[in-house]
Design a protein around this motif. Structure first.
Motif, PDB file in Angstrom:
ATOM      1  N   THR A 364      19.661  24.001   7.992  1.00  0.00           N
ATOM      2  CA  THR A 364      18.722  25.093   8.160  1.00  0.00           C
ATOM      3  C   THR A 364      18.024  25.000   9.506  1.00  0.00           C
ATOM      4  N   ASP A 365      17.132  25.945   9.759  1.00  0.00           N
ATOM      5  CA  ASP A 365      16.345  25.960  10.979  1.00  0.00           C
ATOM      6  C   ASP A 365      15.046  25.200  10.719  1.00  0.00           C
ATOM      7  N   VAL A 366      14.712  24.277  11.609  1.00  0.00           N
ATOM      8  CA  VAL A 366      13.471  23.496  11.439  1.00  0.00           C
ATOM      9  C   VAL A 366      12.268  24.423  11.379  1.00  0.00           C
ATOM     10  N   ASN A 367      12.286  25.493  12.164  1.00  0.00           N
ATOM     11  CA  ASN A 367      11.151  26.417  12.213  1.00  0.00           C
ATOM     12  C   ASN A 367      10.988  27.228  10.932  1.00  0.00           C
ATOM     13  N   ALA A 368      12.007  27.201  10.048  1.00  0.00           N
ATOM     14  CA  ALA A 368      11.924  27.916   8.779  1.00  0.00           C
ATOM     15  C   ALA A 368      11.324  27.056   7.671  1.00  0.00           C
ATOM     16  N   LEU A 369      11.075  25.778   7.942  1.00  0.00           N
ATOM     17  CA  LEU A 369      10.498  24.878   6.945  1.00  0.00           C
ATOM     18  C   LEU A 369       9.012  25.177   6.759  1.00  0.00           C
ATOM     19  N   PRO A 370       8.434  24.814   5.594  1.00  0.00           N
ATOM     20  CA  PRO A 370       6.976  24.943   5.421  1.00  0.00           C
ATOM     21  C   PRO A 370       6.233  24.146   6.493  1.00  0.00           C
ATOM     22  N   MET A 371       5.029  24.573   6.820  1.00  0.00           N
ATOM     23  CA  MET A 371       4.293  24.002   7.946  1.00  0.00           C
ATOM     24  C   MET A 371       4.148  22.487   7.859  1.00  0.00           C
ATOM     25  N   ILE A 376       5.921  17.196  10.136  1.00  0.00           N
ATOM     26  CA  ILE A 376       6.473  15.849   9.917  1.00  0.00           C
ATOM     27  C   ILE A 376       7.800  15.694  10.658  1.00  0.00           C
ATOM     28  N   VAL A 377       8.656  16.715  10.547  1.00  0.00           N
ATOM     29  CA  VAL A 377       9.976  16.635  11.184  1.00  0.00           C
ATOM     30  C   VAL A 377       9.841  16.654  12.704  1.00  0.00           C
ATOM     31  N   TYR A 378       8.967  17.498  13.233  1.00  0.00           N
ATOM     32  CA  TYR A 378       8.784  17.578  14.685  1.00  0.00           C
ATOM     33  C   TYR A 378       8.077  16.333  15.242  1.00  0.00           C
ATOM     34  N   ALA A 379       7.446  15.557  14.353  1.00  0.00           N
ATOM     35  CA  ALA A 379       6.839  14.297  14.807  1.00  0.00           C
ATOM     36  C   ALA A 379       7.911  13.283  15.197  1.00  0.00           C
ATOM     37  N   ILE A 380       9.118  13.466  14.672  1.00  0.00           N
ATOM     38  CA  ILE A 380      10.251  12.627  15.092  1.00  0.00           C
ATOM     39  C   ILE A 380      10.707  13.139  16.455  1.00  0.00           C
ATOM     40  N   PRO A 381      10.635  12.348  17.501  1.00  0.00           N
ATOM     41  CA  PRO A 381      10.949  12.861  18.846  1.00  0.00           C
ATOM     42  C   PRO A 381      12.367  13.387  19.001  1.00  0.00           C
TER      43      PRO A 381
END
Length: 452
Positions: A364-371, A376-381
Motif C-alpha cells: 500500500t501507500d504509506v501516506n494512506a495509513l492512519p496518522m 511510526i513508519v516515517y520515523a524509520i529513516p
C-alpha cells in the motif's frame, strides 16, 4: 595521500574476485529469468490463438461454429481421439498425451440438439495442471478459447433470431465509457487502471534494490570491521600515524562506492527482469480500446507523473543517504562484534527496520495509513527512500524534502556516535556478548596477572 592509500586498501579488500563473480552471475540470472518470463507471457497474450478442439457432435451446426471461429482469427487444431469410448475421466489424460497438448475443448454429442431446441448447449473444457506456478499455468487454460466460442455462438443465435450485427454489438456494449484520470489539477483521457499498472511496473524496482543494498552494505561493513577486530589488524590500523577520522572515512567511502556499484548492477538486472515480465502485457494494454485514445506514457506525462533527470538525481541522493546511514550504524555494530557468528546475526536489527517499509511499500501507500502508523513508519529513516518515487510523482515535495532533512540528521547522529566510539579506547573492549566477558578484556586481564 594517506587517505587515498587507505581508500585503495579498503576497496581492494571489498572488490574481490568473489564479489565481482557474484554480481556477474546475479546479473546474468536476472536477465535470463526476465527473458524466460517474456517468452512465457508472449505465448499467453499472443493474438493468434490456437484452440485444441474435439468435435464429437459433428453436425452442420458445429461445422458452422468452427468456420466462424477460424474467421475470428483463431486457429483450430483438431484432436485425435483413439480411446474408442465416451470421452470422460481417464480418457482425458490419454487424449492430452496422444496429441501433445496441455488443454482442449470438447463439443459433446447433443450439442446441436440443445442449440436447436433453444436450450443452453454444453461444451467441456479440459486443462492439465502440472504445478502451482503462475507462470507455468498462465497459458495452460481454455479461458480464451471459451470466450471465442461463446462470442461465435452468440453471433449464430443473433442471426437465428433475426438480430443484425449492429444490434448485437449494441446489446453487448450498450454504453460507451470515456475514462478520465485526474492527478491534482491535471487530467488525461486514460483509464486509471492502465496508469496504475504502468506505475507498478516502474516502482517495483526501487524497493527491491533499496532492500538488497541495505542488506548487502550492512553485512559487508559489519563483517569487515569484525574480522579486523578479531585478527587484531584494527588495533594496528588505529595506532598508525593517521587520524582515526581518515580511517573511518576511507572505510565508509569504499563501502559506499562498492554499494553504488551493486546498486547499478542490481538496477540493470531488475530492470531487465521487470521489463521482460511486463513488456508484452504493457503492449497489449496500449493496443486495447481503453488506451487507444492516448498512450500510457503520454497520459503519465500529461498527468505530471513522469520523472525528469532532476527527480532521479534527488532519488539517487536519498538512496545514497540511506546507504550512508546503514554504513554508520554498521560501523557501531561491527565494533561490538567479537566473533564471526555474531557478525552474521547482529545485522538483524537493520534488516527488521528495512523489512517494515519494504513490505508496506509493496502492499500500500504509506501516506494512506492512519496518522499514528504513518508517523511510526516515517520515523524509520529507510521509509523515505522506499516512498521517494511516489512522493515526487504525486507532488508530495514537502514529505520528500522533509525525509531528506530527517535522513541527514539521522546520518549525522549515527556518525557522531561512530566517531566517538572509534576515537576512544572502547573500540577494543566493547562487546555484544551479553553475560560473557570480551576476549579482549580476558586477554588484558591475563596480561596484567602475568605482570604481577
Amino acid at each position: 595521500m594517506k587517505f587515498i592509500n587507505l581508500l585503495k586498501k579498503e576497496l581492494l579488500e571489498l572488490l574481490n574476485k568473489q564479489m565481482i563473480l557474484g554480481l556477474a552471475v546475479t546479473l546474468v540470472i536476472l536477465m535470463l529469468v526476465g527473458n524466460i518470463m517474456k517468452t512465457t507471457i508472449d505465448e499467453a497474450v499472443n493474438t493468434t490463438y490456437t484452440i485444441n478442439l474435439l468435435d464429437n457432435d459433428n453436425t452442420e451446426t458445429t461445422a458452422e461454429l468452427i468456420d466462424r471461429i477460424e474467421k475470428s482469427g483463431a486457429k483450430i487444431k483438431f484432436m485425435n481421439d483413439n480411446t474408442g469410448e465416451e470421452v470422460k475421466g481417464d480418457a482425458y489424460s490419454k487424449i492430452l498425451g496422444d496429441n501433445g497438448v496441455e488443454n482442449f475443448v470438447i463439443i459433446p454429442k447433443g450439442f446441436t440438439e440443445a442449440y436447436e431446441n433453444g436450450e443452453k448447449p454444453q461444451i467441456n473444457s479440459i486443462s492439465r495442471m502440472k504445478s502451482a506456478s503462475t507462470m507455468s499455468n498462465i497459458s495452460n487454460t481454455n479461458s480464451s478459447a471459451i470466450a471465442i466460442i461463446e462470442a461465435c455462438i452468440t453471433e449464430m443465435l443473433a442471426e437465428k433470431n433475426g438480430i443484425t450485427g449492429e444490434q448485437l454489438e449494441f446489446i453487448n456494449a450498450p454504453i460507451q465509457v470515456n475514462e478520465n484520470t485526474v492527478v491534482d489539477n491535471n487530467s488525461a483521457p486514460v483509464s486509471s487502471d492502465s496508469v496504475m499498472n504502468k506505475l507498478m511496473m516502474q516502482s517495483m524496482i526501487l524497493p527491491i534494490v533499496v532492500f538488497v543494498l541495505i542488506m548487502m552494505t550492512s553485512q559487508m561493513l559489519i563483517s569487515a570491521i569484525a574480522n579486523e577486530k578479531i585478527d587484531k589488524t584494527l588495533e594496528t590500523l588505529l595506532s598508525a600515524p593517521v587520524s582515526r577520522t581518515a580511517v573511518i572515512g576511507a572505510k565508509m567511502l569504499s563501502a559506499a562506492i562498492v554499494a553504488l556499484i551493486n546498486a547499478v548492477v542490481y538496477m540493470l538486472g531488475f530492470s531487465k527482469f521487470v521489463t521482460g515480465a511486463t513488456d508484452s502485457i504493457s503492449s497489449e494494454m496500449e493496443n486495447s480500446a481503453v488506451t487507444s485514445i492516448l498512450s500510457v506514457e503520454d497520459a503519465m506525462s500529461q498527468l505530471g507523473l513522469s520523472l525528469g533527470i532532476g527527480d532521479y538525481v534527488l532519488i539517487g541522493l536519498q538512496l545514497f543517504l540511506t546507504i550512508m546511514i546503514c554504513l554508520s550504524i554498521s560501523l557501531i555494530l561491527g565494533a561490538m562484534v567479537n566473533d564471526t557468528k555474531s557478525s552474521q546475526s547482529v545485522i538483524m536489527p537493520i534488516l527488521m527496520f528495512a523489512m517494515v517499509p519494504y513490505i508496506i511499500s509493496m502492499i500500500t501507500d504509506v501516506n494512506a495509513l492512519p496518522m499514528v502508523f504513518r508517523i511510526i513508519v516515517y520515523a524509520i529513516p529507510f521509509t523515505h527512500t522506499f516512498s521517494a518515487m511516489s512522493n515526487l510523482m504525486f507532488g508530495n515535495t514537502t514529505l520528500f524534502f522533509g525525509g531528506l532533512i530527517y535522513q541527514t540528521v539521522v546520518f549525522a547522529l549515527c556518525m557522531f556516535f561512530a566517531l566517538r566510539l572509534f576515537k576512544s579506547d572502547k573500540i577494543f573492549t566493547i562487546s555484544l556478548n551479553f553475560g560473557q566477558k570480551s576476549k579482549y578484556k580476558k586477554g588484558s586481564k591475563k596480561n596484567s596477572s602475568a605482570g604481577e
